[in-house]
Design an enzyme around this catalytic site. Structure first.
Site, PDB file in Angstrom:
ATOM      1  N   ILE A  10      37.539  34.873  42.366  1.00 16.66           N
ATOM      2  CA  ILE A  10      38.906  35.173  42.394  1.00 16.66           C
ATOM      3  C   ILE A  10      39.336  35.223  43.898  1.00 16.66           C
ATOM      4  O   ILE A  10      40.292  34.575  45.115  1.00 16.66           O
ATOM      5  CB  ILE A  10      39.292  35.796  41.695  1.00 16.66           C
ATOM      6  CG1 ILE A  10      41.683  35.217  41.249  1.00 16.66           C
ATOM      7  CG2 ILE A  10      39.555  37.181  42.354  1.00 16.66           C
ATOM      8  CD1 ILE A  10      41.777  36.060  40.506  1.00 16.66           C
ATOM      9  N   ASP A  33      37.868  44.364  41.696  1.00 13.50           N
ATOM     10  CA  ASP A  33      39.459  44.929  42.538  1.00 13.50           C
ATOM     11  C   ASP A  33      37.780  45.379  43.463  1.00 13.50           C
ATOM     12  O   ASP A  33      38.702  45.514  44.426  1.00 13.50           O
ATOM     13  CB  ASP A  33      39.310  46.340  41.875  1.00 13.50           C
ATOM     14  CG  ASP A  33      40.501  47.651  42.165  1.00 13.50           C
ATOM     15  OD1 ASP A  33      40.568  46.939  43.794  1.00 13.50           O
ATOM     16  OD2 ASP A  33      39.930  49.171  41.926  1.00 13.50           O
ATOM     17  N   GLY A 118      36.364  43.897  31.929  1.00 10.56           N
ATOM     18  CA  GLY A 118      35.179  44.202  32.045  1.00 10.56           C
ATOM     19  C   GLY A 118      35.864  45.804  32.617  1.00 10.56           C
ATOM     20  O   GLY A 118      35.349  45.977  30.715  1.00 10.56           O
TER      21      GLY A 118
HETATM   22  N1  AR6 Z   1      36.317  37.255  40.611  1.00  7.64           N
HETATM   23  C1  AR6 Z   1      36.895  36.995  39.060  1.00  7.64           C
HETATM   24  N2  AR6 Z   1      36.772  37.453  37.834  1.00  7.64           N
HETATM   25  C2  AR6 Z   1      36.097  38.572  38.077  1.00  7.64           C
HETATM   26  C3  AR6 Z   1      35.383  38.660  39.090  1.00  7.64           C
HETATM   27  C4  AR6 Z   1      35.259  38.090  40.536  1.00  7.64           C
HETATM   28  N3  AR6 Z   1      34.914  38.202  41.578  1.00  7.64           N
HETATM   29  N4  AR6 Z   1      34.816  39.888  39.255  1.00  7.64           N
HETATM   30  C5  AR6 Z   1      34.523  40.710  38.315  1.00  7.64           C
HETATM   31  N5  AR6 Z   1      35.565  39.759  36.903  1.00  7.64           N
HETATM   32  P1  AR6 Z   1      37.050  44.318  36.236  1.00  7.64           P
HETATM   33  P2  AR6 Z   1      39.090  45.562  34.272  1.00  7.64           P
HETATM   34  C6  AR6 Z   1      35.908  39.443  35.688  1.00  7.64           C
HETATM   35  O1  AR6 Z   1      35.846  45.169  35.331  1.00  7.64           O
HETATM   36  O2  AR6 Z   1      38.381  45.238  32.939  1.00  7.64           O
HETATM   37  C7  AR6 Z   1      37.358  48.749  38.572  1.00  7.64           C
HETATM   38  O3  AR6 Z   1      36.756  49.296  38.529  1.00  7.64           O
HETATM   39  C8  AR6 Z   1      34.870  40.200  34.643  1.00  7.64           C
HETATM   40  O4  AR6 Z   1      34.254  39.594  34.375  1.00  7.64           O
HETATM   41  O5  AR6 Z   1      37.311  43.571  36.996  1.00  7.64           O
HETATM   42  O6  AR6 Z   1      40.591  45.272  34.104  1.00  7.64           O
HETATM   43  C9  AR6 Z   1      39.078  48.405  38.665  1.00  7.64           C
HETATM   44  O7  AR6 Z   1      39.255  49.530  39.888  1.00  7.64           O
HETATM   45  C10 AR6 Z   1      35.636  40.621  33.937  1.00  7.64           C
HETATM   46  O8  AR6 Z   1      36.408  39.186  32.981  1.00  7.64           O
HETATM   47  O9  AR6 Z   1      38.682  44.981  35.380  1.00  7.64           O
HETATM   48  C11 AR6 Z   1      39.411  49.923  36.901  1.00  7.64           C
HETATM   49  O10 AR6 Z   1      38.831  51.027  37.516  1.00  7.64           O
HETATM   50  C12 AR6 Z   1      37.532  40.668  34.597  1.00  7.64           C
HETATM   51  O11 AR6 Z   1      36.237  40.248  35.819  1.00  7.64           O
HETATM   52  C13 AR6 Z   1      38.835  49.196  36.670  1.00  7.64           C
HETATM   53  O12 AR6 Z   1      37.654  47.938  36.841  1.00  7.64           O
HETATM   54  C14 AR6 Z   1      38.084  42.110  34.691  1.00  7.64           C
HETATM   55  O13 AR6 Z   1      36.897  43.250  34.889  1.00  7.64           O
HETATM   56  C15 AR6 Z   1      39.692  48.053  36.283  1.00  7.64           C
HETATM   57  O14 AR6 Z   1      38.618  47.223  34.831  1.00  7.64           O
END
Ligand code: AR6
Length: 328
Positions: A10, A33, A118
């Site tokens: 993203i 994030d 995630g």
């Molecule tokens: N681009 C697109 N999607 C991504 C990327 C990227 N660069 N990196 C991961 N994903 P998550 P949550 C996907 O864990 O579940 C953080 O520590 C990933 O595969 O990022 O909402 C925050 O600070 C998954 O499908 O977010 C919070 O503490 C999706 O993005 C917590 O994680 C979301 O995964 C939030 O958890």
């Protein structure tokens, strides 16, 4: 296309806003994030410090600094506790509030990750379904292009039954189309055309110019408008269901000779819930046909035969099979 599912990081998306799946502190973390903060640079964290955190389901906006977009919308998804603790409601709020913020800031293109899917443990398939349905609901009344950016292909755990049925159908059709044939493509094409003209065998004699001219009847655009009326739909209902934007629809409407791409033509056939015969008829008017020589066509045929007319279900399955998606 108003809603598109893309596989990407993203932080590379060049759109007006990207959405961050943050936590309530808004001070960074892992996953998406972490990637967003790393790519945007320290100034993003500095601006986030001034926001005083964010409640689950709500959203706040900042500049994007070194990212190739204008804004970052930070939203906090629910942590999955089994599905009976208002998780879906909160996830819906994340999408709704983020989209509202995007619109207030005049964004025309917005990219979402799969919020909560995630570290927060929301089952990916359900997270995707909620994302798609909430974004679609919003797009019914707003003109935005929204990307759902997925990182890993396992987000597309489309129903195993559907996957199995499609695979079986493709296998059957392939066997049938490739059985002892060298020029399968052309034969399938000729046969298909002949079939659509109600003949058992491919037509041998070529048409004279006069015959061909006499055969010019309703164009693709005219057929589309007629079908919209017959189905009692409004134009907007039809192009939104087809995942086509208003500008393209207006072009088709105002030009009776408009030649759409094959995926656009099929998207309209799906939105209008046409039968296979009508779909073929509409495709012919745009200069295309469905054949059994490629997976894409077989899959489209499968969906229509089985009455699957939800474009997002179809696109998820096409994505799973690495095919082009329907829409613009
Ligand atoms: N681009 C697109 N999607 C991504 C990327 C990227 N660069 N990196 C991961 N994903 P998550 P949550 C996907 O864990 O579940 C953080 O520590 C990933 O595969 O990022 O909402 C925050 O600070 C998954 O499908 O977010 C919070 O503490 C999706 O993005 C917590 O994680 C979301 O995964 C939030 O958890």
């Amino acid at each position: 296309m108003p809603i598109q599912i893309v596989r990407n990081d993203i932080t590379k998306m060049k759109c007006d806003a990207i959405v961050n799946a943050a936590n309530r502190t808004l001070l960074g973390g892992g996953g998406v994030d972490g990637a967003i903060h790393r790519a945007a640079g320290r100034e993003l964290l500095e601006e986030c410090r001034k926001l005083g955190g964010c409640k689950t389901g709500e959203a706040k906006i900042t500049k994007a600094y070194r990212l190739p977009c204008k804004y970052v919308i930070h939203t906090v998804g629910p942590i999955w506790h089994g599905g009976h603790h208002h998780e879906e409601e909160q996830l819906i709020s994340c999408y709704r509030n983020s989209l509202r913020l995007a619109e207030q800031h005049h964004c025309e293109t917005v990219a979402f990750p799969l919020i909560s899917a995630g570290a927060y443990g929301y089952p990916k398939e359900q997270a995707l379904q909620t994302a798609v349905s909430e974004i679609c609901r919003f797009l019914m009344h707003h003109d935005l292009t929204v990307y759902i950016v997925v990182f890993d292909k396992d987000c597309f755990q489309i129903s195993k039954r559907l996957l199995h049925d499609i695979t079986e159908y493709i296998d059957e059709c392939y066997v049938e189309a490739h059985h002892g044939e060298n020029s399968v493509r052309m034969d399938a094409y000729l046969f298909e055309n002949a079939r659509m003209r109600g003949q058992g065998q491919p037509r041998q004699r070529s048409l004279s110019l006069a015959e061909a001219m006499a055969g010019i009847d309703e164009s693709f655009s005219q057929m589309l408008m007629r079908k919209i009326d017959e189905k009692g739909m409004t134009d907007a209902q039809c192009y939104k269901k087809a995942n086509i934007d208003r500008k393209l629809f207006s072009k088709i409407r105002s030009n009776p000779n408009y030649k759409p791409s094959k995926t656009t033509a099929i998207a309209f056939a799906v939105a209008l819930e046409l039968s296979l015969e009508e779909t073929n008829d509409m495709l012919m008017k745009a200069g295309f046909a469905l054949s059994h020589s490629n997976v894409f066509d077989i899959m489209i045929e499968y969906f229509i035969k089985n009455g699957v007319y939800d474009i997002f279900t179809i696109n998820e399955a096409l994505f799973e099979f690495d095919q082009v998606l329907l829409g613009q």
